[in-house]
Scaffold this motif. Structure first.
Motif, PDB file in Angstrom:
ATOM      1  N   PHE A  45       5.556 -13.772  -6.537  1.00 31.20           N
ATOM      2  CA  PHE A  45       6.530 -14.028  -5.477  1.00 31.20           C
ATOM      3  C   PHE A  45       5.894 -13.816  -4.118  1.00 31.20           C
ATOM      4  N   MET A  46       6.342 -14.614  -3.132  1.00 32.93           N
ATOM      5  CA  MET A  46       5.936 -14.460  -1.741  1.00 32.93           C
ATOM      6  C   MET A  46       6.982 -13.586  -1.057  1.00 32.93           C
ATOM      7  N   ILE A  47       6.535 -12.485  -0.506  1.00 31.29           N
ATOM      8  CA  ILE A  47       7.435 -11.548   0.153  1.00 31.29           C
ATOM      9  C   ILE A  47       7.196 -11.663   1.662  1.00 31.29           C
ATOM     10  N   PRO A  48       8.197 -11.698   2.477  1.00 30.70           N
ATOM     11  CA  PRO A  48       9.591 -11.364   2.211  1.00 30.70           C
ATOM     12  C   PRO A  48      10.467 -12.544   1.773  1.00 30.70           C
ATOM     13  N   ALA A  49       9.976 -13.780   1.868  1.00 31.32           N
ATOM     14  CA  ALA A  49      10.812 -14.970   1.627  1.00 31.32           C
ATOM     15  C   ALA A  49      11.465 -14.972   0.236  1.00 31.32           C
ATOM     16  N   PRO A  69      -1.760  -7.856   0.151  1.00 30.44           N
ATOM     17  CA  PRO A  69      -1.639  -8.590   1.415  1.00 30.44           C
ATOM     18  C   PRO A  69      -2.168 -10.018   1.221  1.00 30.44           C
ATOM     19  N   VAL A  70      -1.605 -10.979   1.933  1.00 30.22           N
ATOM     20  CA  VAL A  70      -1.962 -12.376   1.684  1.00 30.22           C
ATOM     21  C   VAL A  70      -3.365 -12.746   2.133  1.00 30.22           C
ATOM     22  N   GLY A  75     -10.071  -5.312  -1.869  1.00 29.01           N
ATOM     23  CA  GLY A  75      -9.110  -4.362  -2.400  1.00 29.01           C
ATOM     24  C   GLY A  75      -8.269  -3.656  -1.360  1.00 29.01           C
ATOM     25  N   ARG A  76      -8.421  -4.010  -0.104  1.00 25.71           N
ATOM     26  CA  ARG A  76      -7.671  -3.345   0.961  1.00 25.71           C
ATOM     27  C   ARG A  76      -6.193  -3.700   0.880  1.00 25.71           C
ATOM     28  N   GLY A  77      -5.352  -2.682   0.931  1.00 25.40           N
ATOM     29  CA  GLY A  77      -3.910  -2.893   0.987  1.00 25.40           C
ATOM     30  C   GLY A  77      -3.251  -3.185  -0.339  1.00 25.40           C
ATOM     31  N   PRO A  92       3.767 -10.270   5.390  1.00 20.58           N
ATOM     32  CA  PRO A  92       3.639 -11.159   4.235  1.00 20.58           C
ATOM     33  C   PRO A  92       2.826 -10.498   3.122  1.00 20.58           C
ATOM     34  N   MET A  93       3.355 -10.546   1.904  1.00 23.65           N
ATOM     35  CA  MET A  93       2.697  -9.977   0.738  1.00 23.65           C
ATOM     36  C   MET A  93       2.886 -10.925  -0.442  1.00 23.65           C
ATOM     37  N   VAL A  94       2.003 -10.772  -1.425  1.00 19.86           N
ATOM     38  CA  VAL A  94       2.141 -11.463  -2.697  1.00 19.86           C
ATOM     39  C   VAL A  94       2.404 -10.382  -3.738  1.00 19.86           C
TER      40      VAL A  94
END
Length: 159
Positions: A45-49, A69-70, A75-77, A92-94
């Protein structure tokens, strides 16, 4: 460009190198070519959408989810969550379903680093370097869940 000019990046290469764009392109291929040909990617899922869809899916598919993180690397984040409320919504996150039965080598998670040179997209011309790297996580994989939050068990490129 003139015949003697060269570039080291193709336009829009981020379509493959950003985690969000890569997944969206794979998802597009799943719809156009059939899911059976692209079933190697966990539910993502694509966050926050897509937070609402993620939360609803979590209630059907309990367990760990990996958050990335996108546009980060090395490995950061990256972290693991067990509930949608643990996912930040301010950037934005995955979020992907965590694979809890990975293929291991001597008890360790691993990945392959292969080097290619793409010299043309039309026609597609790719050169694969004959040598590559196998990278291993520094901590043995533990499927019990006790060490699920240890990044050294999951990441093969942890700083």
């Amino acid at each position: 460009m003139l015949p003697h000019q060269r570039v080291n990046h193709f336009p829009r290469s981020y379509e493959l190198t950003r985690k969000d764009r890569l997944y969206q392109n794979i998802e597009r291929l799943q719809h156009s070519k059939g899911s059976k040909h692209f079933n190697f990617v966990p539910k993502t899922f694509m966050i926050p959408a897509e937070y609402s869809e993620f939360a609803a899916t979590h209630h059907r598919m309990r367990g760990a989810w990996i958050v990335k993180p996108v546009a980060s690397s090395r490995g950061r984040g990256i972290f693991i969550v067990s509930h949608p409320s643990q996912v930040p919504l301010d950037e934005p996150m995955v979020v992907g379903k965590y694979i809890d039965n990975p293929l291991l080598v001597n008890g360790h998670k691993w990945d392959l680093r292969l080097y290619v040179a793409v010299t043309s997209y039309d026609p597609l011309i790719i050169y694969l370097y004959e040598e590559g790297l196998v990278r291993f996580a520094t901590v043995r994989y533990d499927s019990s869940g006790k060490n699920l939050w240890n990044p050294c068990m999951h990441l093969c490129n942890y700083r």
